[in-house]
Design a protein around this motif. Structure first.
Motif, short mmCIF file in Angstrom:
data_model
loop_
_atom_site.label_atom_id
_atom_site.label_comp_id
_atom_site.label_asym_id
_atom_site.label_seq_id
_atom_site.Cartn_x
_atom_site.Cartn_y
_atom_site.Cartn_z
N UNK A 188 0.85 -1.18 0.00
CA UNK A 188 0.00 0.00 0.00
C UNK A 188 0.88 1.24 0.00
N UNK A 189 0.31 2.38 -0.37
CA UNK A 189 1.09 3.61 -0.44
C UNK A 189 1.37 4.15 0.95
N UNK A 190 2.59 4.57 1.18
CA UNK A 190 2.94 5.26 2.42
C UNK A 190 2.31 6.66 2.41
N UNK A 191 2.11 7.26 3.58
CA UNK A 191 1.52 8.60 3.61
C UNK A 191 2.35 9.64 2.87
N UNK A 192 3.66 9.53 2.95
CA UNK A 192 4.52 10.51 2.29
C UNK A 192 5.20 9.93 1.07
N UNK A 193 6.47 10.24 0.91
CA UNK A 193 7.24 9.73 -0.22
C UNK A 193 8.66 9.45 0.20
N UNK A 194 9.52 9.17 -0.78
CA UNK A 194 10.91 8.88 -0.48
C UNK A 194 11.68 10.14 -0.09
N UNK A 195 11.28 11.26 -0.64
CA UNK A 195 11.90 12.55 -0.31
C UNK A 195 10.82 13.57 -0.02
N UNK A 196 11.18 14.62 0.65
CA UNK A 196 10.28 15.72 0.95
C UNK A 196 10.87 17.02 0.42
N UNK A 197 9.99 17.90 -0.02
CA UNK A 197 10.41 19.23 -0.43
C UNK A 197 10.23 20.19 0.74
N UNK A 198 11.30 20.93 1.05
CA UNK A 198 11.24 21.86 2.17
C UNK A 198 11.76 23.23 1.73
N UNK A 213 15.81 13.53 2.07
CA UNK A 213 15.26 12.21 2.31
C UNK A 213 14.41 12.21 3.57
N UNK A 214 13.32 11.44 3.54
CA UNK A 214 12.41 11.39 4.68
C UNK A 214 13.10 10.71 5.85
N UNK A 215 13.20 11.38 7.01
CA UNK A 215 13.95 10.81 8.13
C UNK A 215 13.17 9.79 8.95
N UNK A 216 11.83 9.85 8.90
CA UNK A 216 11.01 9.00 9.77
C UNK A 216 10.94 7.56 9.25
N UNK A 217 10.76 6.61 10.19
CA UNK A 217 10.55 5.22 9.80
C UNK A 217 9.19 5.08 9.13
N UNK A 218 9.13 4.47 7.94
CA UNK A 218 7.84 4.32 7.26
C UNK A 218 6.95 3.31 7.96
N UNK A 219 5.64 3.43 7.75
CA UNK A 219 4.69 2.50 8.36
C UNK A 219 4.87 1.10 7.79
N UNK A 220 4.70 0.05 8.62
CA UNK A 220 4.87 -1.33 8.13
C UNK A 220 3.93 -1.63 6.97
#
Length: 256
Positions: A188-198, A213-220
């Motif tokens: 399934x799709x994660x809430x975010x993506x592999x990278x974030x724009x800031x 790069x997204x620092x948080x651990x992705x959901x299982x």
């Protein structure tokens, strides 16, 4: 043989595009290639193009090691797919293959991907499509494992050809040797993506953005988590579809 349009958002000279075209040929497909003349990442399903005398600018190209018709198009991937499926080519392509993208396309951030946008544009025309992406780091070093991703195209095509018209699949593959990659998994799709724009800097007359790069651990069990664990992931994508309308209908009923 089915005719595949191979396109991408990294441009006509991208190694991933050539690897995908080669994989399509090896799978027994007839292939035509039409891809942006220049980098078009982040284009989503945009239809913009450079026109001369009212016509989209295209140039014939020869691709290294590939004996297929190829065009460099001064347009976004969505424009290329829309043209290809609505009169540019005769015969009309039976499916669209988009990629192999330089970087993962995971999470709801795929909304912005030109690779995915090309595939979803095919869905609008009831045409099957596959978007393929290699999970290259944001700042990569070393060899890219295009063959690992290309090697999964043929088995996924078996599923795609058995699926209804307009089915769109997104395949993400770890940037590792094939021997180091786990089994293919549904995700399934994660809430975010592999990278974030800031926003990096705000000043007079401009805003500076950067990708991190997204620092948080992705959901299982999401595409991000499974990809990080070394699994190629496969996700069926929907295009623009209306909801059942319950929210709007309740609101309208309350105004009566």
């Amino acid at each position: 043989m089915p005719l595949a349009l191979v396109t991408n958002d990294d441009g006509i000279d991208a190694a991933g595009l050539h690897a995908l075209a080669a994989a399509a040929l090896e799978a027994g497909l007839d292939v035509i290639v039409a891809a942006p003349a220049e980098q078009a990442s982040g284009a989503s399903a945009a239809l913009s193009a450079v026109r001369r005398d009212g016509r989209t600018v295209i140039d014939r190209r020869e691709l290294p090691g590939l004996d297929v018709p190829a065009w460099a198009v001064q347009a976004q991937p969505g424009h290329i797919v829309a043209a290809a499926l609505n009169g540019w080519f005769d015969p009309r392509p039976d499916l669209v293959l988009s990629g192999i993208n330089h970087g993962a396309n995971v999470g709801r951030a795929i909304l912005h991907s030109g690779t995915v946008g090309a595939a979803l544009t095919a869905k609008i025309s009831d045409t099957r499509a596959l978007a393929v992406s290699l999970a290259v780091d944001l700042h990569p070093t070393g060899v890219r494992h295009w063959k690992t991703a290309a090697g999964l195209v043929a088995p996924v095509l078996e599923l795609l050809f058995d699926a209804p018209d307009g089915t769109v699949l997104s395949l993400n593959v770890p940037d590792r040797p094939a021997a180091e990659v786990g089994p293919l998994r549904h995700a399934r799709l994660a809430p975010g993506g592999a990278v974030q724009t800031r926003v990096e800097e705000v000043g007079d007359g401009g805003v500076r953005l950067s990708e991190v790069e997204v620092p948080d651990m992705p959901e299982p069990d999401t595409d991000s988590a499974l990809l990080d664990a070394g699994h190629p992931t496969l996700t069926e994508l929907r295009s623009v579809e209306a909801d059942d309308g319950e929210l709007v209908q309740k609101w309208l009923a309350g105004r009566d």
